[in-house]
Design a protein around this motif. Structure first.
Motif, PDB file in Angstrom:
ATOM      1  N   ARG A 114      71.417 106.952 -59.329  1.00 55.49           N
ATOM      2  CA  ARG A 114      71.069 108.335 -58.992  1.00 55.49           C
ATOM      3  C   ARG A 114      71.875 109.311 -59.845  1.00 55.49           C
ATOM      4  O   ARG A 114      71.349 110.326 -60.318  1.00 55.49           O
ATOM      5  CB  ARG A 114      71.307 108.592 -57.499  1.00 55.49           C
ATOM      6  N   GLY A 115      73.140 108.996 -60.056  1.00 59.63           N
ATOM      7  CA  GLY A 115      73.958 109.837 -60.909  1.00 59.63           C
ATOM      8  C   GLY A 115      73.452 109.876 -62.342  1.00 59.63           C
ATOM      9  O   GLY A 115      73.458 110.927 -62.992  1.00 59.63           O
ATOM     10  N   LEU A 116      72.981 108.725 -62.819  1.00 53.09           N
ATOM     11  CA  LEU A 116      72.430 108.660 -64.172  1.00 53.09           C
ATOM     12  C   LEU A 116      71.158 109.499 -64.267  1.00 53.09           C
ATOM     13  O   LEU A 116      70.957 110.239 -65.247  1.00 53.09           O
ATOM     14  CB  LEU A 116      72.142 107.208 -64.545  1.00 53.09           C
TER      15      LEU A 116
ATOM     16  N   TYR B 131      81.793  98.679 -65.614  1.00 51.07           N
ATOM     17  CA  TYR B 131      82.250  98.042 -66.859  1.00 51.07           C
ATOM     18  C   TYR B 131      83.758  98.191 -67.019  1.00 51.07           C
ATOM     19  O   TYR B 131      84.434  97.304 -67.546  1.00 51.07           O
ATOM     20  CB  TYR B 131      81.522  98.682 -68.047  1.00 51.07           C
ATOM     21  N   LEU B 132      84.302  99.312 -66.546  1.00 49.89           N
ATOM     22  CA  LEU B 132      85.739  99.573 -66.645  1.00 49.89           C
ATOM     23  C   LEU B 132      86.443  99.329 -65.311  1.00 49.89           C
ATOM     24  O   LEU B 132      87.500  99.890 -65.028  1.00 49.89           O
ATOM     25  CB  LEU B 132      85.977 101.015 -67.118  1.00 49.89           C
TER      26      LEU B 132
ATOM     27  N   ASP C 152      82.512 107.624 -62.856  1.00 49.25           N
ATOM     28  CA  ASP C 152      81.189 107.382 -63.424  1.00 49.25           C
ATOM     29  C   ASP C 152      80.780 108.504 -64.376  1.00 49.25           C
ATOM     30  O   ASP C 152      80.897 109.685 -64.034  1.00 49.25           O
ATOM     31  CB  ASP C 152      80.133 107.275 -62.311  1.00 49.25           C
ATOM     32  N   PHE C 153      80.346 108.136 -65.573  1.00 49.32           N
ATOM     33  CA  PHE C 153      79.784 109.055 -66.569  1.00 49.32           C
ATOM     34  C   PHE C 153      80.777 110.088 -67.094  1.00 49.32           C
ATOM     35  O   PHE C 153      80.377 111.044 -67.772  1.00 49.32           O
ATOM     36  CB  PHE C 153      78.533 109.768 -66.022  1.00 49.32           C
ATOM     37  N   LEU C 154      82.067 109.919 -66.799  1.00 45.08           N
ATOM     38  CA  LEU C 154      83.050 110.876 -67.293  1.00 45.08           C
ATOM     39  C   LEU C 154      83.032 110.936 -68.816  1.00 45.08           C
ATOM     40  O   LEU C 154      82.949 112.016 -69.408  1.00 45.08           O
ATOM     41  CB  LEU C 154      84.451 110.492 -66.802  1.00 45.08           C
ATOM     42  N   TRP C 155      83.082 109.778 -69.456  1.00 40.56           N
ATOM     43  CA  TRP C 155      83.082 109.711 -70.922  1.00 40.56           C
ATOM     44  C   TRP C 155      81.743 110.194 -71.479  1.00 40.56           C
ATOM     45  O   TRP C 155      81.693 111.003 -72.415  1.00 40.56           O
ATOM     46  CB  TRP C 155      83.375 108.293 -71.352  1.00 40.56           C
ATOM     47  N   PHE C 156      80.659 109.714 -70.899  1.00 43.94           N
ATOM     48  CA  PHE C 156      79.316 110.056 -71.353  1.00 43.94           C
ATOM     49  C   PHE C 156      79.099 111.569 -71.309  1.00 43.94           C
ATOM     50  O   PHE C 156      78.700 112.197 -72.299  1.00 43.94           O
ATOM     51  CB  PHE C 156      78.305 109.313 -70.486  1.00 43.94           C
ATOM     52  N   GLU C 157      79.361 112.171 -70.160  1.00 40.88           N
ATOM     53  CA  GLU C 157      79.090 113.605 -70.018  1.00 40.88           C
ATOM     54  C   GLU C 157      80.036 114.438 -70.879  1.00 40.88           C
ATOM     55  O   GLU C 157      79.648 115.479 -71.408  1.00 40.88           O
ATOM     56  CB  GLU C 157      79.181 114.028 -68.555  1.00 40.88           C
ATOM     57  N   ARG C 158      81.281 113.972 -71.021  1.00 39.51           N
ATOM     58  CA  ARG C 158      82.222 114.706 -71.871  1.00 39.51           C
ATOM     59  C   ARG C 158      81.699 114.752 -73.315  1.00 39.51           C
ATOM     60  O   ARG C 158      81.765 115.796 -73.978  1.00 39.51           O
ATOM     61  CB  ARG C 158      83.588 114.035 -71.816  1.00 39.51           C
ATOM     62  N   LEU C 159      81.171 113.640 -73.789  1.00 45.34           N
ATOM     63  CA  LEU C 159      80.611 113.605 -75.147  1.00 45.34           C
ATOM     64  C   LEU C 159      79.402 114.522 -75.273  1.00 45.34           C
ATOM     65  O   LEU C 159      79.208 115.195 -76.286  1.00 45.34           O
ATOM     66  CB  LEU C 159      80.220 112.177 -75.526  1.00 45.34           C
ATOM     67  N   LEU C 160      78.557 114.542 -74.236  1.00 44.21           N
ATOM     68  CA  LEU C 160      77.366 115.385 -74.268  1.00 44.21           C
ATOM     69  C   LEU C 160      77.724 116.864 -74.326  1.00 44.21           C
ATOM     70  O   LEU C 160      77.035 117.659 -74.973  1.00 44.21           O
ATOM     71  CB  LEU C 160      76.506 115.110 -73.032  1.00 44.21           C
ATOM     72  N   GLU C 161      78.808 117.241 -73.659  1.00 43.73           N
ATOM     73  CA  GLU C 161      79.158 118.656 -73.537  1.00 43.73           C
ATOM     74  C   GLU C 161      80.064 119.152 -74.656  1.00 43.73           C
ATOM     75  O   GLU C 161      80.192 120.362 -74.856  1.00 43.73           O
ATOM     76  CB  GLU C 161      79.835 118.888 -72.186  1.00 43.73           C
TER      77      GLU C 161
END
Length: 416
Positions: A219-221, A171-172, A178-187
């Motif tokens: 797989r990363g997801l 998307y970007l 991959d998932f940098l933003w997503f995982e940062r928010l989760l943590e």
């Protein structure tokens, strides 16, 4: 045509692109009431993977009806349902090493999604669901809340809450890991992200513009979901039942979702049927806690069972779909290279393919030019910028070549 314009709701859409009255259909062809044949590269938005009025499925269905087989049964035990459950387990699940309970939530894909979302919340005790940019999961309120399209979301008339979108693969444009933003928010305890119950994803976003997620991204997801105790829901409503080649679109990634949503071609004959697959330990429903009048329509069970027996006892259909998909991809790539003045990008996997243009106006003109050549296609993507090709998986080599010739002529006419 007058009765459609004066009596039917303004919400109708496909008929506006194809202003004829269709009367009959067979295989990869639709015929209007004047007998004109149209090559169908739309396939009921993916509900007709085995073509129109497939003769093998039709015979099984006619035989069942003629012997007064049960049509409507809520969730009662019937011979038709037993045959489907046994055949689906033996033909699809067991050979793939998949252990799922099978739930019949209602007649459509949105019903399968609604059941998955409700179950994820019941299991985890959490409310929030993670979805992805440009996703499409259905038009009921729960499914719409995890859908990206602003026009469709706007039709809800109320705020669509308890869902948070994250960037889909690429998307970007690969600028962010991959998932940098997503995982940062989760943590980050200060991120404001409610702890998610589940993540829902399409491996190929059909309505979103034929956006293909890489196997490594999927797989990363899956690994991210495990690390953070989130359920992984794969919406395989449009891309399942062989549309990308394998029966399930996630097979090439080697992942095992917690929940899988199926509909469209699982009904075999174009009949309404939806299935929600769930890992056995997730089957925490109370009897009747999620129900519906049309949870299992027996004629759909019959057609689906026959389709599984006919097309999925070996890998012939899978290999054929992959080969034909590569053929479509080559033609689309050649079209893009031949028309540098009209930028376009070939996209897709299996027999879910698309040509992405700079805007929806060009894609719409291509689809209109295709219709003028009696080829049925639709647009997809947030701005309708993708001319989408999804023929039946049973399309013959001759029909595929014919359709690609018509597509080529349509693109040339618009790009000229």
């Amino acid at each position: 045509m007058n009765v459609f314009e004066t009596v039917e709701s303004e919400v109708r859409s496909y008929c506006r692109s194809w202003p004829v009255v269709f009367d009959r259909a067979t295989g990869s062809w639709l015929y209007d009431e004047d007998g004109n044949g149209y090559l169908d590269f739309f396939a009921g938005a993916g509900a007709l993977n085995y073509g129109h009025n497939n003769p093998v499925l039709k015979q099984a269905l006619v035989d069942y009806i003629m012997r007064d087989g049960v049509t409507h049964s809520l969730d009662m035990q019937t011979v038709a349902k037993r045959d489907f459950l046994e055949t689906f387990t033996d033909t699809v699940l067991s050979p793939r090493g998949l252990d799922y309970k099978i739930m019949f939530p209602g007649p459509a894909g949105a019903n399968a999604v609604e059941a998955a979302l409700k179950l994820a919340r019941k299991i985890t005790g959490r409310e929030s669901i993670i979805n992805f940019t440009n996703a499409f999961h259905g038009m009921t309120l729960g499914a719409l809340s995890v859908t990206g399209n602003s026009m469709k979301r706007g039709g809800a008339g109320i705020p669509l809450v308890h869902a948070t979108p994250m960037p889909y693969d690429n998307y970007l444009d690969g600028k962010v890991e991959d998932f940098l933003w997503f995982e940062r928010l989760l943590e980050d305890s200060g991120s404001g992200l409610n702890e998610p119950a589940a993540v829902i994803v399409e491996t190929v976003q059909g309505e979103g513009g034929i956006n293909v997620a890489r196997d490594e991204w999927l797989r990363g997801l899956a690994e991210l979901c495990k690390r953070h105790d989130m359920l992984l829901i794969v919406d395989d409503v449009q891309m399942g039942c062989g549309r990308t080649g394998p029966f399930f679109s996630f097979e090439s990634a080697g992942i095992t979702p917690d929940i899988v949503c199926l509909s469209k071609s699982i009904g075999g004959y174009g009949l309404p049927l939806a299935v929600t697959l769930l890992r056995p330990e997730l089957d925490v429903w109370e009897p009747g806690e999620h129900n519906g009048t049309f949870r299992g329509i027996s004629p759909a069970f019959v057609a689906s069972t026959e389709a599984l027996r006919t097309y999925w006892r070996d890998d012939k259909l899978e290999k054929s779909t992959l080969a034909k998909g590569e053929q479509v991809g080559r033609v689309m790539t050649e079209l893009a290279e031949a028309h540098p003045g009209t930028p376009m990008l070939a996209k897709g996997r299996g027999l879910a393919r698309g040509l992405s243009f700079e805007n929806g106006e060009i894609a719409s003109k291509v689809c209109r030019a295709a219709f003028d050549r009696k080829l049925l296609m639709e647009t997809s993507g947030p701005d309708g910028e993708v001319a989408k090709v999804m023929p039946p998986l049973t399309v013959t080599d001759e029909e595929l070549a014919d359709g690609l010739d018509r597509l080529t002529a349509a693109v040339r006419a618009v790009c000229a």
